[in-house]
Design a protein around this motif. Structure first.
Motif, PDB file in Angstrom:
ATOM      1  N   GLU A 174      42.202  -1.548  41.515  1.00  0.00           N
ATOM      2  CA  GLU A 174      42.257  -0.985  40.173  1.00  0.00           C
ATOM      3  C   GLU A 174      43.099   0.285  40.128  1.00  0.00           C
ATOM      4  O   GLU A 174      43.849   0.515  39.197  1.00  0.00           O
ATOM      5  N   SER A 175      42.948   1.118  41.141  1.00  0.00           N
ATOM      6  CA  SER A 175      43.692   2.376  41.146  1.00  0.00           C
ATOM      7  C   SER A 175      43.815   2.907  42.565  1.00  0.00           C
ATOM      8  O   SER A 175      43.054   2.532  43.453  1.00  0.00           O
ATOM      9  N   VAL A 234      40.566   6.841  34.945  1.00  0.00           N
ATOM     10  CA  VAL A 234      40.739   5.401  35.173  1.00  0.00           C
ATOM     11  C   VAL A 234      39.894   4.595  34.190  1.00  0.00           C
ATOM     12  O   VAL A 234      40.362   3.610  33.619  1.00  0.00           O
ATOM     13  N   GLU A 235      38.657   5.021  33.975  1.00  0.00           N
ATOM     14  CA  GLU A 235      37.801   4.322  33.010  1.00  0.00           C
ATOM     15  C   GLU A 235      38.383   4.384  31.605  1.00  0.00           C
ATOM     16  O   GLU A 235      38.275   3.418  30.841  1.00  0.00           O
ATOM     17  N   ARG A 273      41.003   1.747  31.469  1.00  0.00           N
ATOM     18  CA  ARG A 273      40.351   0.430  31.407  1.00  0.00           C
ATOM     19  C   ARG A 273      39.858   0.152  29.993  1.00  0.00           C
ATOM     20  O   ARG A 273      40.090  -0.920  29.439  1.00  0.00           O
ATOM     21  N   ASN A 291      38.676  14.744  36.763  1.00  0.00           N
ATOM     22  CA  ASN A 291      37.834  13.617  37.144  1.00  0.00           C
ATOM     23  C   ASN A 291      38.656  12.319  37.105  1.00  0.00           C
ATOM     24  O   ASN A 291      38.935  11.778  36.027  1.00  0.00           O
ATOM     25  N   VAL A 292      39.026  11.846  38.283  1.00  0.00           N
ATOM     26  CA  VAL A 292      39.859  10.638  38.402  1.00  0.00           C
ATOM     27  C   VAL A 292      39.144   9.423  37.824  1.00  0.00           C
ATOM     28  O   VAL A 292      39.750   8.616  37.102  1.00  0.00           O
ATOM     29  N   THR A 293      37.871   9.273  38.115  1.00  0.00           N
ATOM     30  CA  THR A 293      37.109   8.127  37.617  1.00  0.00           C
ATOM     31  C   THR A 293      37.113   8.094  36.101  1.00  0.00           C
ATOM     32  O   THR A 293      37.305   7.035  35.488  1.00  0.00           O
ATOM     33  N   THR A 294      36.950   9.242  35.484  1.00  0.00           N
ATOM     34  CA  THR A 294      36.981   9.317  34.021  1.00  0.00           C
ATOM     35  C   THR A 294      38.328   8.866  33.484  1.00  0.00           C
ATOM     36  O   THR A 294      38.406   8.117  32.504  1.00  0.00           O
TER      37      THR A 294
END
Length: 150
Positions: free
Chosen positions: A92-93, A127-128, A131, A122-125
């Protein structure tokens, strides 16, 4: 800067807006570039990043060099998905954390977004947010890549 939709098939403007919204005021986001193994387009670049270069030509030359390594990313995805972690699903990333910058590449098949963020963003934020904006099934797989000449 155009929206990058000529480079990739997804809505780059929607992804960029979603990232900015997810990262509160968006000040942690510095660059968004849409890319494929063959081409790229910078679709968002903040003033701070622009100030690091003497002019637009110098910035373009730098990002041309960065893009030369896109093929390596896609090859690495094939290695992870086909050889090392075949049961884990698509990539995904990929994030690269540095002292003063975090570079994130988000993938949807053979297309992607390159983001540059503050190192504490915040990388996860981010990427989400991509998405949610463009595709609930983000990810690149070895199967999609093995048919190419990467």
């Amino acid at each position: 800067m155009p929206g990058g939709d000529a480079v990739v098939s997804f809505d780059v403007d929607a992804a960029t807006a979603a990232i900015r919204d997810a990262l509160d005021d968006g000040s942690d986001l510095h660059v968004v570039a849409a890319f494929t193994p063959d081409t790229y387009e910078i679709v968002y670049c903040d003033e701070f990043t622009r100030s690091l270069y003497a002019d637009a030509e110098e910035m373009t030359e730098h990002f041309d060099r960065v893009h030369q390594y896109a093929g390596i990313d896609f090859s690495e995805i094939g290695l992870f998905v086909d050889e090392l972690f075949p049961v884990a699903g698509g990539v995904e990333s990929i994030a690269t954390g540095m002292e003063h910058l975090t570079v994130v590449r988000v993938y949807s098949g053979r297309e992607g977004l390159l983001l540059t963020l503050d190192p504490d963003a915040n990388v996860t934020t981010a990427v989400e947010a991509v998405r949610d904006a463009i595709d609930p099934d983000l990810g690149a797989t070895g199967d999609a890549l093995s048919s190419s000449d990467v």
